[in-house]
Design a protein around this motif. Structure first.
Motif, PDB file in Angstrom:
ATOM      1  N   SER A   1       0.632  -0.914   0.030  1.00 52.00           N
ATOM      2  CA  SER A   1       0.150   0.184   0.479  1.00 52.00           C
ATOM      3  C   SER A   1       0.745   1.689  -0.332  1.00 52.00           C
ATOM      4  O   SER A   1       0.245   2.293  -0.002  1.00 52.00           O
ATOM      5  N   GLY A   2       2.275   1.296   0.137  1.00 53.32           N
ATOM      6  CA  GLY A   2       3.203   2.432   0.377  1.00 53.32           C
ATOM      7  C   GLY A   2       3.014   2.942   1.904  1.00 53.32           C
ATOM      8  O   GLY A   2       4.187   3.701   2.353  1.00 53.32           O
ATOM      9  N   ASP A   3       2.480   1.953   3.063  1.00 56.98           N
ATOM     10  CA  ASP A   3       2.259   2.378   4.141  1.00 56.98           C
ATOM     11  C   ASP A   3       3.670   1.848   5.022  1.00 56.98           C
ATOM     12  O   ASP A   3       3.636   0.920   5.561  1.00 56.98           O
ATOM     13  N   PHE A   4       4.846   2.231   4.510  1.00 64.12           N
ATOM     14  CA  PHE A   4       6.221   1.107   5.330  1.00 64.12           C
ATOM     15  C   PHE A   4       6.123   2.082   6.360  1.00 64.12           C
ATOM     16  O   PHE A   4       6.614   1.091   7.846  1.00 64.12           O
TER      17      PHE A   4
ATOM     18  N   ALA B   1       9.237 -16.501  15.655  1.00 62.62           N
ATOM     19  CA  ALA B   1       8.505 -16.971  14.614  1.00 62.62           C
ATOM     20  C   ALA B   1       9.484 -17.978  12.984  1.00 62.62           C
ATOM     21  O   ALA B   1       8.895 -18.527  12.519  1.00 62.62           O
ATOM     22  N   GLY B   2      11.047 -17.671  13.862  1.00 58.63           N
ATOM     23  CA  GLY B   2      11.559 -17.587  12.529  1.00 58.63           C
ATOM     24  C   GLY B   2      12.054 -16.861  11.375  1.00 58.63           C
ATOM     25  O   GLY B   2      11.829 -15.875  11.329  1.00 58.63           O
ATOM     26  N   HIS B   3      13.803 -17.303  11.483  1.00 60.28           N
ATOM     27  CA  HIS B   3      14.498 -16.752  10.336  1.00 60.28           C
ATOM     28  C   HIS B   3      13.981 -16.540   9.299  1.00 60.28           C
ATOM     29  O   HIS B   3      13.491 -14.928   8.613  1.00 60.28           O
ATOM     30  N   GLN B   4      12.662 -17.469   8.481  1.00 59.70           N
ATOM     31  CA  GLN B   4      12.609 -17.189   7.365  1.00 59.70           C
ATOM     32  C   GLN B   4      11.203 -16.000   6.984  1.00 59.70           C
ATOM     33  O   GLN B   4      11.034 -14.740   6.604  1.00 59.70           O
ATOM     34  N   VAL B   5       9.937 -16.241   7.988  1.00 63.11           N
ATOM     35  CA  VAL B   5       9.424 -15.080   8.421  1.00 63.11           C
ATOM     36  C   VAL B   5       9.981 -13.368   8.576  1.00 63.11           C
ATOM     37  O   VAL B   5       9.473 -12.816   8.235  1.00 63.11           O
ATOM     38  N   LEU B   6      11.162 -13.210   9.503  1.00 61.44           N
ATOM     39  CA  LEU B   6      12.054 -12.060   9.286  1.00 61.44           C
ATOM     40  C   LEU B   6      12.235 -11.395   8.217  1.00 61.44           C
ATOM     41  O   LEU B   6      11.971 -10.177   7.310  1.00 61.44           O
ATOM     42  N   GLU B   7      12.786 -12.509   7.230  1.00 63.25           N
ATOM     43  CA  GLU B   7      13.528 -12.598   5.947  1.00 63.25           C
ATOM     44  C   GLU B   7      12.436 -11.841   4.628  1.00 63.25           C
ATOM     45  O   GLU B   7      12.510 -10.825   4.266  1.00 63.25           O
ATOM     46  N   HIS B   8      11.202 -12.739   5.366  1.00 62.97           N
ATOM     47  CA  HIS B   8      10.346 -12.115   4.082  1.00 62.97           C
ATOM     48  C   HIS B   8       9.669 -10.779   4.553  1.00 62.97           C
ATOM     49  O   HIS B   8       8.862 -10.320   3.824  1.00 62.97           O
ATOM     50  N   LEU B   9       9.487 -10.506   5.524  1.00 62.05           N
ATOM     51  CA  LEU B   9       9.143  -9.216   5.664  1.00 62.05           C
ATOM     52  C   LEU B   9       9.843  -7.916   5.595  1.00 62.05           C
ATOM     53  O   LEU B   9       9.451  -7.278   5.526  1.00 62.05           O
ATOM     54  N   ILE B  10      11.543  -8.250   5.806  1.00 56.52           N
ATOM     55  CA  ILE B  10      12.163  -7.109   5.289  1.00 56.52           C
ATOM     56  C   ILE B  10      12.260  -7.388   4.433  1.00 56.52           C
ATOM     57  O   ILE B  10      12.037  -6.147   3.097  1.00 56.52           O
ATOM     58  N   ASP B  11      12.082  -8.491   3.072  1.00 54.21           N
ATOM     59  CA  ASP B  11      12.033  -7.773   1.801  1.00 54.21           C
ATOM     60  C   ASP B  11      11.108  -7.191   1.302  1.00 54.21           C
ATOM     61  O   ASP B  11      11.054  -6.783   0.242  1.00 54.21           O
ATOM     62  N   ASN B  12      10.038  -6.600   1.886  1.00 55.61           N
ATOM     63  CA  ASN B  12       9.044  -5.277   1.466  1.00 55.61           C
ATOM     64  C   ASN B  12       9.526  -4.213   1.562  1.00 55.61           C
ATOM     65  O   ASN B  12       8.685  -3.767   0.744  1.00 55.61           O
ATOM     66  N   PHE B  13      10.703  -4.126   2.105  1.00 53.53           N
ATOM     67  CA  PHE B  13      11.178  -2.634   2.008  1.00 53.53           C
ATOM     68  C   PHE B  13      12.164  -2.215   1.339  1.00 53.53           C
ATOM     69  O   PHE B  13      12.615  -2.985   1.228  1.00 53.53           O
ATOM     70  N   PRO B  14      12.132  -1.068   0.043  1.00 50.13           N
ATOM     71  CA  PRO B  14      12.952  -0.984  -0.369  1.00 50.13           C
ATOM     72  C   PRO B  14      14.620   0.265   0.165  1.00 50.13           C
ATOM     73  O   PRO B  14      14.702  -0.038   2.003  1.00 50.13           O
ATOM     74  N   PRO B  15      15.433  -0.046   0.096  1.00 48.78           N
ATOM     75  CA  PRO B  15      16.473  -0.076   0.695  1.00 48.78           C
ATOM     76  C   PRO B  15      16.351   1.200   1.696  1.00 48.78           C
ATOM     77  O   PRO B  15      17.129   1.498   2.609  1.00 48.78           O
ATOM     78  N   ASP B  16      16.093   1.888   1.150  1.00 49.93           N
ATOM     79  CA  ASP B  16      15.985   3.754   1.999  1.00 49.93           C
ATOM     80  C   ASP B  16      15.423   3.956   2.805  1.00 49.93           C
ATOM     81  O   ASP B  16      15.837   4.336   3.487  1.00 49.93           O
ATOM     82  N   VAL B  17      14.152   3.278   2.827  1.00 46.52           N
ATOM     83  CA  VAL B  17      13.678   2.702   4.409  1.00 46.52           C
ATOM     84  C   VAL B  17      13.920   2.380   5.314  1.00 46.52           C
ATOM     85  O   VAL B  17      13.772   2.452   6.412  1.00 46.52           O
ATOM     86  N   LEU B  18      14.781   0.666   4.805  1.00 47.95           N
ATOM     87  CA  LEU B  18      15.804   0.000   5.773  1.00 47.95           C
ATOM     88  C   LEU B  18      16.446   0.792   6.520  1.00 47.95           C
ATOM     89  O   LEU B  18      16.396   0.655   7.443  1.00 47.95           O
TER      90      LEU B  18
END
Length: 919
Positions: free
Chosen positions: A380-383, A402-419
């Protein structure tokens, strides 16, 4: 009624009535199909029962399969199980689509069966069934597309009444196959109870990779099998269309469109066969949820779409797997169907789609569906919302909860500048990078959150200080640094200051302490803190973290020589992974590696080699640390040496050095150099081994003290002793081994103690210290026997086999316990003394054909049995068809091996050691 008679050789003809009209024969199909003998066999087996129902969405090959069966029955290439060649007399086909009334259906049905004369009679269906029952042979009836019959609203027969009556009243002579796109409203339960029903569903009819490969074989496009499976998901009609497109040698753009699933031929087919069958309400709802990979009907309702009717719900059920029904009510659209719906949903603007994603994010967040909530918030663009959801769910702690894969999938949603703009997300990103095998990049992200070596106020405001410190120490593990006894003391003091209810923090600290203690060689302490961490993680109900503690316990148990306990811990970890984190290939690889260490010691060499070959890539590209890498490459080298030969084993060590450089792990580089010494000696390349030992010494002298741990020291001394022994310097080898044994015994390092004592048996014997060799043999057997650790002995090859036999001749078997004798017989008879495998495994026939030398030969055991039965030398000779001189020769060897001088003592010792008992 006109009819056509087909004959095959001298068999009775099979009658059909296709000439009565197009409806009474299979439709014409020009596509190049593939043979599916398994499905034909399954359909034939179902017809042998009596009733077959084929149900799947359009395009799954129901008609094609029935057509193939019809044609093969006609020319007798297909036989029904349990029926003779002459049992089939009639084969009929009826295409039921377009039949508007039950009355017409009955008339067409009778024509297809060759019973048109009964059309206007009362009880025509009953009379028809009686006529079929009187026929000399069986009748097979195929009815294609019964869906429109089911929509009849006739007052006379009722919904499904006629078809149900046909199915239930069918005589034994009538076999029926029907196809349907919707759930057939037939008395299926009653038919199942009678044992006369077989069903074929979309799961049976969908294409697998092998069938797609056969379709593409003629196009020289077999490399596209996997991409095409991703697009079609096994939908046969789409696969046939795609195969036809590829056969016409499309240009690059057309191929790209095809493999993206957006080719007009594919989307038009989905529109014509699926979309056009949907009601307006269902169509509107599906178009609205196309932005979602998965959705639920209650989600669609909360997003404002109208509630669906019973017919619509039935339609969704019937469309599986085109509309896939997952667990707990989750639905997903086939990618081609989604594309088709998206093209129709041009009225939905980007702003509206973002609004839907935002609503979905809130909906998922309130129901604790973390990954989906963050994914939709990001789309939705609401980071900011996405970050808040992660924070409320525990932030970086998610990877343990919850496991590393969960965190990995979550972080993959963000562009680098937001991270990089958020300290909280930056910490999460550092963990993800480190667990992906890039600890250097993870460390760089953490360092950006520090000021003059301390955490910045922004970092402390976003993440708790304790969490930051733990992530810092976690990356230390991957970088193999700052893991000393002094660091362990500080962590112990921190843990002692925490209250008992701070279970999460305590578990975190004890987890890290376990790794430090394992690295420093304090194995008992490592086990103590690992058990405490496991207990705390169980209180927190975190399977992911529990898996790691079980892995650590397995690794520590292996180093302590407790291989059975190691296997138990690892199998418990494997069960947890397969139950909760089955998609995490890296985690499963770590479990399998820990398990392989124990399995190897118990002789499962081939299984270990195969398992580790599969595990290597996930471990190299994902989470691992030096001690794991050392185990991986050492086990791989040793197992490959036996399975495939020296070159394959050496390639494993080459890969170890490559990983050491890539990840900047100097200790792994040193360990690989030590492994190479051992490998070269085992291969008989002593000059190369001498050069390798000098290289290992230079790496040791150049490294910082922290990079030469007890593991490297022990392994180096073992390799040096092996080289000295091979060079004929038995006293020097024994000196190195004795020092190692004393140290390992004092520190509880039973695994290395066993390795050293096995080699010391040979060194002491060659040095003329026979009593010492005997003592080492008894000691190491006592350690290994409990856990069936036979491979430690087998790896030593013929040299140890010869030494064992010499010890037996010198001291006699009477000085060993029965269990020790059984263990020695097993290791000598199932490995020691064999030639080392250098190129391949022997076949089963070759293995069975090769004699297996044990402590006593087969002939000696036979002689001993006859001796135990009270036979004289002459009687033994007569029984075995040998001379008395030969009997005396065998008895002399038997007496020597048993350490006795008389027949009666031989019988007594044999009975005590159970040498003549049958296995």
């Amino acid at each position: 009624m006109p009819s056509r008679v087909l004959r095959e050789k001298s068999l009775h003809p099979v009658r059909t009535f296709a000439a009565a009209g197009l409806r009474f024969g299979p439709p014409r199909m020009l596509f190049s199909g593939i043979e599916r003998p398994y499905l034909l066999s399954k359909l034939a087996s179902g017809l042998a029962r009596q009733i077959v129902v084929l149900r799947a969405p359009p395009g799954f090959g129901k008609t094609a399969l029935m057509k193939a069966a019809y044609e093969r029955l006609m020319d007798r290439r297909l036989m029904l199980p349990g029926m003779s060649d002459t049992a089939l007399s009639h084969c009929s086909w009826l295409t039921a689509s377009g039949i508007a009334s039950p009355e017409r259906f009955l008339g067409e049905l009778l024509k297809s069966l060759g019973l048109a004369a009964l059309v206007d009679k009362q009880d025509a269906l009953t009379q028809a069934m009686e006529a079929i029952a009187r026929r000399d042979g069986d009748t097979v009836l195929f009815i294609d597309n019964i869906d429109e019959i089911e929509t009849s609203d006739s007052q006379t027969v009722g919904r499904n009444g006629l078809l149900e009556e046909l199915i239930l009243s069918a005589p034994d002579r009538l076999r029926i196959a029907v196809s349907s796109c919707s759930p057939a409203r037939l008395p299926l339960a009653r038919l199942k109870a009678r044992g006369v029903l077989a069903e074929l569903t979309a799961k049976d009819l969908e294409f697998g990779r092998s069938e797609v490969r056969r379709l593409l074989a003629g196009n020289a496009m077999t490399a596209l099998v996997d991409p095409l499976m991703e697009v079609t998901r096994g939908w046969p009609a789409l696969t046939q269309l795609a195969s036809g497109i590829l056969a016409n040698e499309p240009n690059e753009e057309e191929r790209r469109v095809l493999l993206a699933g957006t080719h007009p031929d594919l989307t038009d087919y989905a529109r014509e066969t699926v979309v056009n069958r949907l009601s307006p309400a269902l169509l509107t709802m599906l178009r609205g949820v196309t932005p979602f990979q998965e959705f639920r009907l209650d989600l669609a309702s909360d997003l404002g779409f109208n509630k669906l009717s019973e017919e619509d719900l039935t339609m969704i059920e019937s469309m599986h797997p085109v509309i896939e029904n997952g667990q707990n009510g989750w639905l997903s659209l086939h990618p081609v169907l989604r594309t088709s719906l998206e093209r129709d949903a041009v009225f939905v603007s980007d702003a509206e789609k973002k609004g839907l994603h935002r609503q979905a994010a809130l909906w998922f967040a309130t129901r604790a569906h973390l990954e989906r909530a963050v994914s939709h918030a990001a789309q939705s663009g609401d980071f900011r919302m996405a970050e808040e959801i992660i924070g409320k769910a525990g932030g970086v702690d998610i990877f343990l909860r919850a496991g590393h894969q969960v965190l990995e999938h979550l972080i993959d949603n963000f562009p680098p500048d937001v991270l990089h703009a958020s300290p909280g997300l930056m910490v999460c990103y550092a963990v993800v990078l480190s667990k992906r095998g890039n600890a250097t990049a993870g460390r760089e992200r953490l360092d950006t959150l520090k000021t003059n070596g301390e955490w910045s106020p922004a970092a402390l405001a976003a993440v708790d200080r304790g969490v930051l410190d733990h992530i810092d120490s976690l990356i230390d593990v991957y970088e193999d640094r700052r893991m000393t006894r002094e660091h362990a003391v500080r962590l112990e003091h921190t843990a002692a200051a925490l209250p008992p209810h701070a279970t999460w923090e305590l578990a975190w600290l004890f987890n890290h302490l376990c790794i430090i203690y394992t690295r420093t060689g304090d194995l008992e302490e490592a086990r103590r803190v690992a058990l405490r961490a496991l207990g705390y993680y169980r209180e927190e109900k975190t399977p992911y973290a529990q898996v790691f503690m079980l892995i650590h316990l397995g690794l520590v148990s292996t180093l302590k020589g407790e291989f059975s306990a190691a296997l138990q811990f690892c199998r418990e970890a494997e069960e947890l992974v397969e139950r909760v984190h089955w998609t995490d290939r890296n985690l499963l690889a770590i479990v399998r590696l820990a398990m392989a260490d124990a399995l190897y010691q118990q002789g499962e060499v081939l299984q270990v080699e195969r398992s580790l070959t599969e595990c290597m890539e996930p471990l190299i590209r994902g989470e691992s640390w030096v001690d794991l890498f050392t185990r991986l490459f050492w086990l791989l080298a040793r197992s490959r040496l036996q399975v495939s030969g020296f070159d394959a084993a050496a390639s494993a060590l080459d890969k170890a050095e490559e990983v050491a450089v890539e990840r900047n792990l100097p200790r792994l580089k040193t360990a690989a150099a030590i492994m190479r010494i051992d490998l070269l000696v085992r291969a008989g390349m002593l000059e190369s081994a001498t050069q390798a030992i000098e290289r290992a010494k230079s790496l040791r002298d150049a490294s910082v003290p922290d990079n030469w741990t007890w593991r490297e020291a022990y392994d180096f001394d073992l390799a040096a002793a092996r080289l000295a022994l091979a060079q004929g310097q038995a006293p020097e080898a024994l000196r190195l081994l004795e020092a190692l044994i004393v140290s390992a015994r004092a520190l509880g390092h039973a695994y290395h103690r066993m390795l050293a004592e096995i080699m010391a048996v040979q060194a002491a014997w060659k040095a003329g210290r026979q009593q010492q060799a005997f003592a080492y043999l008894q000691s190491t057997i006592a350690l290994a026997r409990t856990h069936e650790a036979t491979q430690l002995f087998t790896d030593e090859g013929q040299e140890l086999a010869a030494t064992l036999r010499a010890i037996v001749r010198r001291f006699g078997l009477k000085v060993f316990s029965p269990d020790a004798v059984l263990f020695m017989s097993r290791i000598v008879g199932h490995g020691l003394g064999r030639q080392q495998r250098t190129t391949r495994l022997k076949t089963t026939d070759e293995e069975s054909a090769s004699p297996t030398p044990g402590l006593m030969s087969a002939r000696e055991v036979t002689v001993l049995k006859l001796l135990s039965d009270g036979r004289s030398n002459k009687e033994i000779a007569r029984e075995l068809h040998i001379s008395e001189t030969t009997v005396k020769f065998h008895l002399k060897n038997i007496f020597a091996k048993l350490g006795v001088s008389r027949r009666g003592m031989a019988v007594s010792v044999s009975a005590h050691l159970k040498l003549t008992e049958s296995n």
